[in-house]
Design a protein around this motif. Sequence first.
Motif, PDB file in Angstrom:
ATOM      1  N   HIS A   1       0.813  -1.207   0.000  1.00  0.00           N
ATOM      2  CA  HIS A   1       0.000   0.000   0.000  1.00  0.00           C
ATOM      3  C   HIS A   1       0.852   1.265   0.000  1.00  0.00           C
ATOM      4  CE1 HIS A   1      -3.332  -2.718   1.091  1.00  0.00           C
ATOM      5  NE2 HIS A   1      -4.092  -1.764   0.607  1.00  0.00           N
ATOM      6  N   GLY A   2       2.162   1.108  -0.170  1.00  0.00           N
ATOM      7  CA  GLY A   2       3.023   2.264  -0.331  1.00  0.00           C
ATOM      8  C   GLY A   2       3.498   2.904   0.955  1.00  0.00           C
ATOM      9  N   LEU A   3       3.399   2.198   2.085  1.00  0.00           N
ATOM     10  CA  LEU A   3       3.882   2.762   3.339  1.00  0.00           C
ATOM     11  C   LEU A   3       5.402   2.833   3.329  1.00  0.00           C
ATOM     12  CD1 LEU A   3       0.935   1.984   4.124  1.00  0.00           C
ATOM     13  CD2 LEU A   3       1.806   1.505   6.418  1.00  0.00           C
ATOM     14  N   THR A   4       5.920   3.895   3.915  1.00  0.00           N
ATOM     15  CA  THR A   4       7.361   3.985   4.085  1.00  0.00           C
ATOM     16  C   THR A   4       7.796   3.018   5.192  1.00  0.00           C
ATOM     17  OG1 THR A   4       7.229   5.699   5.777  1.00  0.00           O
ATOM     18  CG2 THR A   4       7.267   6.428   3.470  1.00  0.00           C
ATOM     19  N   SER A   5       9.097   2.818   5.316  1.00  0.00           N
ATOM     20  CA  SER A   5       9.602   1.910   6.349  1.00  0.00           C
ATOM     21  C   SER A   5       9.175   2.371   7.742  1.00  0.00           C
ATOM     22  CB  SER A   5      11.130   1.816   6.270  1.00  0.00           C
ATOM     23  OG  SER A   5      11.539   1.258   5.054  1.00  0.00           O
ATOM     24  N   ARG A   6       9.240   3.666   7.997  1.00  0.00           N
ATOM     25  CA  ARG A   6       8.837   4.181   9.307  1.00  0.00           C
ATOM     26  C   ARG A   6       7.342   4.020   9.515  1.00  0.00           C
ATOM     27  NH1 ARG A   6      11.144   4.119  13.676  1.00  0.00           N
ATOM     28  NH2 ARG A   6      12.841   5.567  13.244  1.00  0.00           N
ATOM     29  N   GLU A   7       6.542   4.255   8.478  1.00  0.00           N
ATOM     30  CA  GLU A   7       5.108   4.047   8.593  1.00  0.00           C
ATOM     31  C   GLU A   7       4.782   2.575   8.852  1.00  0.00           C
ATOM     32  OE1 GLU A   7       3.881   7.742   5.614  1.00  0.00           O
ATOM     33  OE2 GLU A   7       3.845   5.670   4.902  1.00  0.00           O
ATOM     34  N   GLU A   8       5.535   1.669   8.223  1.00  0.00           N
ATOM     35  CA  GLU A   8       5.355   0.239   8.497  1.00  0.00           C
ATOM     36  C   GLU A   8       5.620  -0.063   9.967  1.00  0.00           C
ATOM     37  OE1 GLU A   8       7.333  -2.596   6.044  1.00  0.00           O
ATOM     38  OE2 GLU A   8       6.984  -1.449   4.211  1.00  0.00           O
ATOM     39  N   ASP A   9       6.703   0.527  10.519  1.00  0.00           N
ATOM     40  CA  ASP A   9       7.035   0.290  11.929  1.00  0.00           C
ATOM     41  C   ASP A   9       5.884   0.730  12.830  1.00  0.00           C
ATOM     42  OD1 ASP A   9       9.523  -0.647  11.154  1.00  0.00           O
ATOM     43  OD2 ASP A   9      10.514   1.289  11.460  1.00  0.00           O
ATOM     44  N   VAL A  10       5.325   1.895  12.528  1.00  0.00           N
ATOM     45  CA  VAL A  10       4.211   2.397  13.333  1.00  0.00           C
ATOM     46  C   VAL A  10       2.998   1.487  13.179  1.00  0.00           C
ATOM     47  CG1 VAL A  10       2.555   4.302  13.588  1.00  0.00           C
ATOM     48  CG2 VAL A  10       4.989   4.801  13.256  1.00  0.00           C
ATOM     49  N   ALA A  11       2.683   1.110  11.960  1.00  0.00           N
ATOM     50  CA  ALA A  11       1.504   0.288  11.700  1.00  0.00           C
ATOM     51  C   ALA A  11       1.599  -1.074  12.383  1.00  0.00           C
ATOM     52  CB  ALA A  11       1.311   0.108  10.197  1.00  0.00           C
ATOM     53  N   VAL A  12       2.777  -1.691  12.348  1.00  0.00           N
ATOM     54  CA  VAL A  12       2.949  -3.006  12.986  1.00  0.00           C
ATOM     55  C   VAL A  12       2.692  -2.898  14.489  1.00  0.00           C
ATOM     56  CG1 VAL A  12       4.662  -4.751  13.611  1.00  0.00           C
ATOM     57  CG2 VAL A  12       4.475  -3.985  11.245  1.00  0.00           C
TER      58      VAL A  12
ATOM     59  N   ARG B   1      -9.210   0.808  14.536  1.00  0.00           N
ATOM     60  CA  ARG B   1     -10.052  -0.392  14.511  1.00  0.00           C
ATOM     61  C   ARG B   1     -10.230  -0.893  13.076  1.00  0.00           C
ATOM     62  NH1 ARG B   1     -15.568  -0.407  17.820  1.00  0.00           N
ATOM     63  NH2 ARG B   1     -13.974  -0.381  19.474  1.00  0.00           N
ATOM     64  N   GLU B   2     -10.507   0.027  12.136  1.00  0.00           N
ATOM     65  CA  GLU B   2     -10.658  -0.383  10.740  1.00  0.00           C
ATOM     66  C   GLU B   2      -9.357  -0.958  10.192  1.00  0.00           C
ATOM     67  OE1 GLU B   2     -12.345   2.380   7.992  1.00  0.00           O
ATOM     68  OE2 GLU B   2     -13.711   3.206   9.488  1.00  0.00           O
ATOM     69  N   MET B   3      -8.256  -0.345  10.550  1.00  0.00           N
ATOM     70  CA  MET B   3      -6.957  -0.814  10.099  1.00  0.00           C
ATOM     71  C   MET B   3      -6.679  -2.212  10.627  1.00  0.00           C
ATOM     72  SD  MET B   3      -3.308   0.952  10.886  1.00  0.00           S
ATOM     73  CE  MET B   3      -1.859  -0.060  11.081  1.00  0.00           C
ATOM     74  N   THR B   4      -6.953  -2.421  11.900  1.00  0.00           N
ATOM     75  CA  THR B   4      -6.715  -3.727  12.507  1.00  0.00           C
ATOM     76  C   THR B   4      -7.611  -4.798  11.905  1.00  0.00           C
ATOM     77  OG1 THR B   4      -6.074  -2.648  14.563  1.00  0.00           O
ATOM     78  CG2 THR B   4      -6.590  -4.989  14.683  1.00  0.00           C
ATOM     79  N   ALA B   5      -8.843  -4.405  11.559  1.00  0.00           N
ATOM     80  CA  ALA B   5      -9.762  -5.366  10.931  1.00  0.00           C
ATOM     81  C   ALA B   5      -9.245  -5.809   9.567  1.00  0.00           C
ATOM     82  CB  ALA B   5     -11.140  -4.750  10.788  1.00  0.00           C
TER      83      ALA B   5
ATOM     84  N   LEU C   1      -0.985  -2.683  15.108  1.00  0.00           N
ATOM     85  CA  LEU C   1      -1.604  -3.994  14.950  1.00  0.00           C
ATOM     86  C   LEU C   1      -1.321  -4.903  16.147  1.00  0.00           C
ATOM     87  CD1 LEU C   1      -0.840  -4.576  11.180  1.00  0.00           C
ATOM     88  CD2 LEU C   1      -3.067  -4.114  12.175  1.00  0.00           C
ATOM     89  N   GLN C   2      -0.232  -4.616  16.846  1.00  0.00           N
ATOM     90  CA  GLN C   2       0.095  -5.391  18.036  1.00  0.00           C
ATOM     91  C   GLN C   2      -0.573  -4.835  19.288  1.00  0.00           C
ATOM     92  OE1 GLN C   2       4.377  -5.232  17.930  1.00  0.00           O
ATOM     93  NE2 GLN C   2       4.541  -7.015  16.577  1.00  0.00           N
ATOM     94  N   GLY C   3      -1.359  -3.745  19.129  1.00  0.00           N
ATOM     95  CA  GLY C   3      -2.118  -3.199  20.246  1.00  0.00           C
ATOM     96  C   GLY C   3      -1.401  -2.154  21.063  1.00  0.00           C
TER      97      GLY C   3
ATOM     98  N   MET D   1      -1.249   9.521   7.766  1.00  0.00           N
ATOM     99  CA  MET D   1      -0.799   9.109   6.438  1.00  0.00           C
ATOM    100  C   MET D   1      -1.088   7.630   6.200  1.00  0.00           C
ATOM    101  SD  MET D   1       0.406  10.082   3.601  1.00  0.00           S
ATOM    102  CE  MET D   1       0.985  11.738   4.027  1.00  0.00           C
ATOM    103  N   ILE D   2      -0.906   6.816   7.219  1.00  0.00           N
ATOM    104  CA  ILE D   2      -1.187   5.379   7.104  1.00  0.00           C
ATOM    105  C   ILE D   2      -2.661   5.150   6.791  1.00  0.00           C
ATOM    106  CG2 ILE D   2      -1.320   3.216   8.403  1.00  0.00           C
ATOM    107  CD1 ILE D   2       1.200   4.243   9.949  1.00  0.00           C
ATOM    108  N   PHE D   3      -3.535   5.832   7.526  1.00  0.00           N
ATOM    109  CA  PHE D   3      -4.976   5.670   7.292  1.00  0.00           C
ATOM    110  C   PHE D   3      -5.334   6.063   5.856  1.00  0.00           C
ATOM    111  CE2 PHE D   3      -6.004   6.536  12.062  1.00  0.00           C
ATOM    112  CZ  PHE D   3      -5.521   5.280  12.382  1.00  0.00           C
TER     113      PHE D   3
END
Length: 350
Positions: free
Chosen positions: A291-302, A341-345, A305-307, A330-332
């Motif tokens: 989905h085009g996330l940067t490496s830092r955005e991936e770190d935040v998103a993970v 919640r939508e992201m985690t779903a 997702l881990q709560g 930016m992630i959203f």
Amino acid sequence: MPVTGWMSLHDRLRERIGGDALDLPTLANEVYAAVARHVPHDFACLATTDPASGVVTWASKTRDLGIGDEEFAAAEYGSTSDINRFEEIARRRPPVGAIHLDTDGHPEISYRHREFMQRRFGFTDELRAAFVSRGACWGALGLARADGDPPYTQADLDQVATICDLVAVAIQRSLFRPGTTTDPVPAPAGPSVLIVDATNRLTHATPAARAAIADLGGFDHGSLPANVLAVIATTRLRQEPFQSRTQLENGRWLSLRAAPLEGTTGGSPDIVVTLEPTPRSVLSRLALAAHGLTSREEDVAVLVLQGVDTKGIAQSLHLSSHTVQDHLKMIFTKLGVSSRREMTARLTLD
């Protein structure tokens, strides 16, 4: 040569595929149609690749060449010294090349061209492009010309180079388009294991492995699917375990793991391959990259997702809470969601 009109290849393809998440066969056909108007060819093949391992996971061809993919897999993945391998093309900027240009008019220098493309099919030149996004290769394109066709020119390469980013993004959208699923493949009844000999002939397979082969597209002119053959050929070259991932038609994912068997008589060892559901934890990270996330955005998103809450993310990544919130916005946007919640779903870790 056909008249292309005023529209560039990039603009023509962008008009055809737009921002829609097309299924892979439809995307391939759109690429073929657009490219043919600007860079004529006798045959074309578009493939997706696992961005982690670099090997083919799915392939489309403009016509059936009448053979399976053993020779292609052996030529492409069985050596590191040949010219214009897709792995090497992907490291170029831009990621394109043509065998006639890159050998100064002596394509016979290339084993793949001499013993496979030319001897088998009469092709005289091949243009290759890799679809790279953020340093990872998501797919590739091969265009072949036959007797009577002129060699590819630098202008041809420049034309194809303009669509590499566009197709990379389109492949990413396709892999995680709405309606597909990142749920693991249901566990098979028993282990999914197959063994091939030195000629890549299937000698042993569990019932679950035969079912998995069917899910991967089945045998092609008696050959195992290209994605399985690619893993086998890479394992033979490295003489050590190797793994890749591939997506099934229903959107689910399989991990292919191969290793040489000890005690095999003769030169090249038998290879054992296991096929297992890909864990959601692996797919979630892949989906974020797609989905085009940067490496830092991936770190935040993970971490989301881990709560982990905003304060915990900030402490873990040494960021301010304000910066974390900016990353989340930016992630959203990139994921098309409006809340955690939508992201985690959509992307749930094991």
